[in-house]
Motif scaffolding. Structure first.
Motif, short mmCIF file in Angstrom:
data_model
loop_
_atom_site.label_atom_id
_atom_site.label_comp_id
_atom_site.label_asym_id
_atom_site.label_seq_id
_atom_site.Cartn_x
_atom_site.Cartn_y
_atom_site.Cartn_z
N ILE A 29 0.84 -1.20 0.00
CA ILE A 29 0.00 0.00 0.00
C ILE A 29 0.88 1.25 0.00
O ILE A 29 0.66 2.19 -0.77
CB ILE A 29 -0.94 0.00 1.22
N ALA A 30 1.88 1.24 0.88
CA ALA A 30 2.75 2.42 1.01
C ALA A 30 3.58 2.64 -0.26
O ALA A 30 3.75 3.79 -0.71
CB ALA A 30 3.66 2.28 2.22
N LEU A 31 4.09 1.58 -0.85
CA LEU A 31 4.88 1.72 -2.08
C LEU A 31 4.05 2.34 -3.20
O LEU A 31 4.53 3.22 -3.92
CB LEU A 31 5.43 0.36 -2.51
N GLU A 32 2.82 1.88 -3.34
CA GLU A 32 1.95 2.44 -4.37
C GLU A 32 1.51 3.86 -4.02
O GLU A 32 1.46 4.74 -4.88
CB GLU A 32 0.73 1.55 -4.58
N GLY A 33 1.20 4.09 -2.74
CA GLY A 33 0.75 5.42 -2.33
C GLY A 33 1.84 6.47 -2.42
O GLY A 33 1.57 7.63 -2.73
N ARG A 34 3.08 6.08 -2.14
CA ARG A 34 4.19 7.04 -2.23
C ARG A 34 4.37 7.52 -3.67
O ARG A 34 4.73 8.68 -3.91
CB ARG A 34 5.47 6.41 -1.71
N LYS A 35 4.13 6.64 -4.64
CA LYS A 35 4.21 7.05 -6.05
C LYS A 35 3.19 8.15 -6.35
O LYS A 35 3.41 8.99 -7.24
CB LYS A 35 3.96 5.85 -6.98
N MET A 36 2.08 8.13 -5.60
CA MET A 36 1.02 9.10 -5.81
C MET A 36 1.23 10.37 -4.98
O MET A 36 0.45 11.31 -5.10
CB MET A 36 -0.34 8.47 -5.46
N GLY A 37 2.25 10.37 -4.10
CA GLY A 37 2.55 11.57 -3.33
C GLY A 37 2.07 11.56 -1.90
O GLY A 37 2.15 12.59 -1.21
N TYR A 38 1.57 10.42 -1.41
CA TYR A 38 1.10 10.33 -0.03
C TYR A 38 2.24 9.97 0.91
O TYR A 38 3.22 9.34 0.50
CB TYR A 38 -0.03 9.30 0.08
N ARG A 39 2.10 10.36 2.16
CA ARG A 39 3.04 9.98 3.22
C ARG A 39 2.38 8.90 4.08
O ARG A 39 1.16 8.80 4.15
CB ARG A 39 3.41 11.20 4.07
N PHE A 40 3.23 8.12 4.79
CA PHE A 40 2.71 6.98 5.54
C PHE A 40 3.38 6.86 6.90
O PHE A 40 4.59 7.04 7.04
CB PHE A 40 2.92 5.68 4.76
N VAL A 41 2.54 6.53 7.89
CA VAL A 41 3.00 6.16 9.23
C VAL A 41 2.37 4.81 9.55
O VAL A 41 1.16 4.63 9.35
CB VAL A 41 2.58 7.19 10.30
N THR A 42 3.17 3.86 10.02
CA THR A 42 2.64 2.53 10.33
C THR A 42 2.83 2.22 11.80
O THR A 42 3.80 2.67 12.43
CB THR A 42 3.32 1.45 9.46
N LEU A 43 1.90 1.45 12.36
CA LEU A 43 2.00 0.99 13.74
C LEU A 43 2.12 -0.53 13.72
O LEU A 43 1.24 -1.22 13.19
CB LEU A 43 0.77 1.41 14.55
N ASP A 44 3.22 -1.04 14.28
CA ASP A 44 3.47 -2.48 14.27
C ASP A 44 4.44 -2.80 15.40
O ASP A 44 5.35 -2.02 15.68
CB ASP A 44 4.06 -2.93 12.93
N PRO A 45 4.28 -3.95 16.06
CA PRO A 45 5.17 -4.27 17.17
C PRO A 45 6.57 -4.72 16.77
O PRO A 45 7.47 -4.73 17.61
CB PRO A 45 4.44 -5.42 17.88
N THR A 46 6.77 -5.05 15.49
CA THR A 46 8.06 -5.56 15.03
C THR A 46 8.92 -4.42 14.49
O THR A 46 8.52 -3.73 13.55
CB THR A 46 7.88 -6.62 13.93
N GLU A 47 10.09 -4.23 15.07
CA GLU A 47 11.00 -3.20 14.59
C GLU A 47 11.42 -3.50 13.16
O GLU A 47 11.62 -4.65 12.78
CB GLU A 47 12.23 -3.14 15.49
N ASP A 48 11.54 -2.46 12.33
CA ASP A 48 11.93 -2.61 10.93
C ASP A 48 10.98 -3.56 10.20
O ASP A 48 11.40 -4.45 9.47
CB ASP A 48 13.37 -3.11 10.82
N SER A 49 9.70 -3.37 10.41
CA SER A 49 8.68 -4.21 9.76
C SER A 49 8.70 -3.98 8.26
O SER A 49 9.23 -2.97 7.77
CB SER A 49 7.30 -3.87 10.32
N PRO A 50 8.10 -4.90 7.48
CA PRO A 50 8.05 -4.70 6.03
C PRO A 50 7.48 -3.35 5.62
O PRO A 50 8.03 -2.67 4.75
CB PRO A 50 7.16 -5.86 5.57
N CYS A 51 6.40 -2.92 6.27
CA CYS A 51 5.84 -1.61 5.95
C CYS A 51 6.71 -0.49 6.50
O CYS A 51 6.89 0.55 5.86
CB CYS A 51 4.41 -1.50 6.48
N GLY A 52 7.27 -0.71 7.69
CA GLY A 52 8.12 0.30 8.30
C GLY A 52 9.32 0.65 7.46
O GLY A 52 9.83 1.78 7.51
N GLN A 53 9.81 -0.30 6.67
CA GLN A 53 10.98 -0.07 5.82
C GLN A 53 10.71 0.96 4.71
O GLN A 53 11.64 1.58 4.21
CB GLN A 53 11.43 -1.39 5.19
#
Length: 384
Positions: A29-53
């Motif tokens: 979601i974030a990879l596609e949204g960043r191409k469109m100009g959106y910013r992203f913040v994710t909440l996840d218990p795992t450090e350096d999560s796939p989305c967090g990267q």
């Protein structure tokens, strides 16, 4: 946020989207949204999560951490979730603090198989015969009505075949019940259907009421885990059309905002039964990343931000195949010689585990039969 010409509000590029969950779906979601100009913040218990990267920021905390949820709300213009096993109470809290276009009710319904089936039946959608079960006696009564074989399932928390037992005869009822019942949460007994195919449809709807369905995927499972999605699905056109119509009808009936994956059992001679729902991007929709005009991930961003939905047309026949932990070593050996019609998607998970989804491959070509032969000739899935 601004006002579009048709007087519908929309979140425009530059807005920040919060994602509850940091797995591979959030990553895409974030990879596609960043191409469109959106910013992203994710909440996840795992450090350096796939989305967090790939997000602008990651809040590292459990999904049920209310303070972390408040921080996510503060950082975001709107919040979405990337899988349905997040905390429904946290989602309800977020909906009070910020905009959660998907809402909390659909999430709560899809987290419980009994609520989900009731919702489907309320809207005239067929499901396999079933009965709630809270005691062994009730299971015997349900089996007498449903017949054998039947599938006993937990109502919450099950995925990839977990939380279910196939019961072939009366002597297996007690052991199946003992294996699944936790002493409090009801189970559900379902009729086992003689499947011809397992299918799925990803449907999108935005707040202005636009609805779009992606082409039907035919799904093959191994050991209860999705192995491959084949598109176009190898079913009669009238079956594919009916599946898309059911998904469209459901999206409208529940006033969906975002994406909904509708999973079907197709039984030749009996038609379609809805198996379950997932209110977010779905593994069986990964093919859209490479083979559709608009990916399911871009479509999700468009839908929750109330932008016009993208065209969902298929560009080429495609087969998506999952890479699980046990396939990784063979994949690395194959990568230098993979055919040039194969796209590699890697999720960035820190730990390789058996049956854990680590990435996927997308095979593009002239016919699905040609692609399936190509897949079978690779040693990645040897011995399965």
């Amino acid at each position: 946020m601004t006002i579009l010409k048709n007087n519908h509000e929309a979140y425009l590029p530059g807005s920040t989207i919060g994602i509850l969950g940091g797995g591979q779906l959030g990553r895409m979601i974030a990879l596609e949204g960043r191409k469109m100009g959106y910013r992203f913040v994710t909440l996840d218990p795992t450090e350096d999560s796939p989305c967090g990267q790939v997000a602008d920021e990651q809040i590292i905390a459990p999904y049920d951490d209310l303070d972390a949820a408040k921080e996510l709300a503060t950082c975001s213009d709107l919040v979405t979730y990337e899988f349905e096993n997040v905390s429904a109470p946290v989602t309800e809290l977020l909906a009070k603090l910020t905009d959660v276009p998907q809402g909390a009710q659909l999430l709560a319904n899809t987290q419980d198989r009994l609520r989900e089936k009731a919702m489907l039946q309320q809207h005239g959608i067929r499901v396999a015969p079933y009965a709630p079960v809270s005691t062994l006696e009730e299971l015997h009564q349900a089996a007498a009505i449903i017949g054998y074989p039947l599938v006993l399932k937990t109502t919450t928390g099950g995925y990839d075949g977990k939380g279910q037992e196939l019961v072939k005869e009366v002597t297996e009822l007690e052991s199946a019940f003992s294996a699944l019942f936790d002493g409090a949460t009801p189970l559900v007994a379902e009729a086992w259907l003689p499947l011809t195919k397992e299918l799925s449809v990803i449907v999108a709807r935005n707040r202005r009421g636009e609805i779009s369905t992606f082409p039907v995927a035919e799904n093959e499972h191994r050991h209860h885990i999705l192995h491959a999605s084949i598109v176009p699905a190898r079913v009669p056109q009238e079956v594919a059309t009916e599946a898309e119509d059911i998904a469209h009808h459901l999206a409208d009936a529940i006033q969906l905002v975002g994406l909904l994956a509708v999973e079907f059992f197709y039984v030749e001679g009996e038609g379609l039964f809805v198996n379950e729902l997932a209110p977010r991007p779905h593994n069986s929709g990964h093919y859209t990343y490479d083979a559709a005009v608009t990916s399911q991930f871009e479509q999700h961003v468009r839908a929750i931000c109330n932008l016009p939905l993208g065209e969902a047309r298929l560009l080429t026949p495609v087969v998506m195949v999952n890479i699980l932990g046990q396939h990784v070593e063979a994949l690395w050996e194959c990568i230098p010689t993979l055919p040039n019609n194969v796209k590699i998607h890697w999720y960035g998970k820190a730990e390789v585990k058996v049956n854990r989804k680590m990435g996927h491959l997308t095979f593009l070509g002239q016919t699905t039969d040609e692609l399936l032969t190509q897949i079978d000739n690779l040693p990645i899935w040897k011995g399965e």
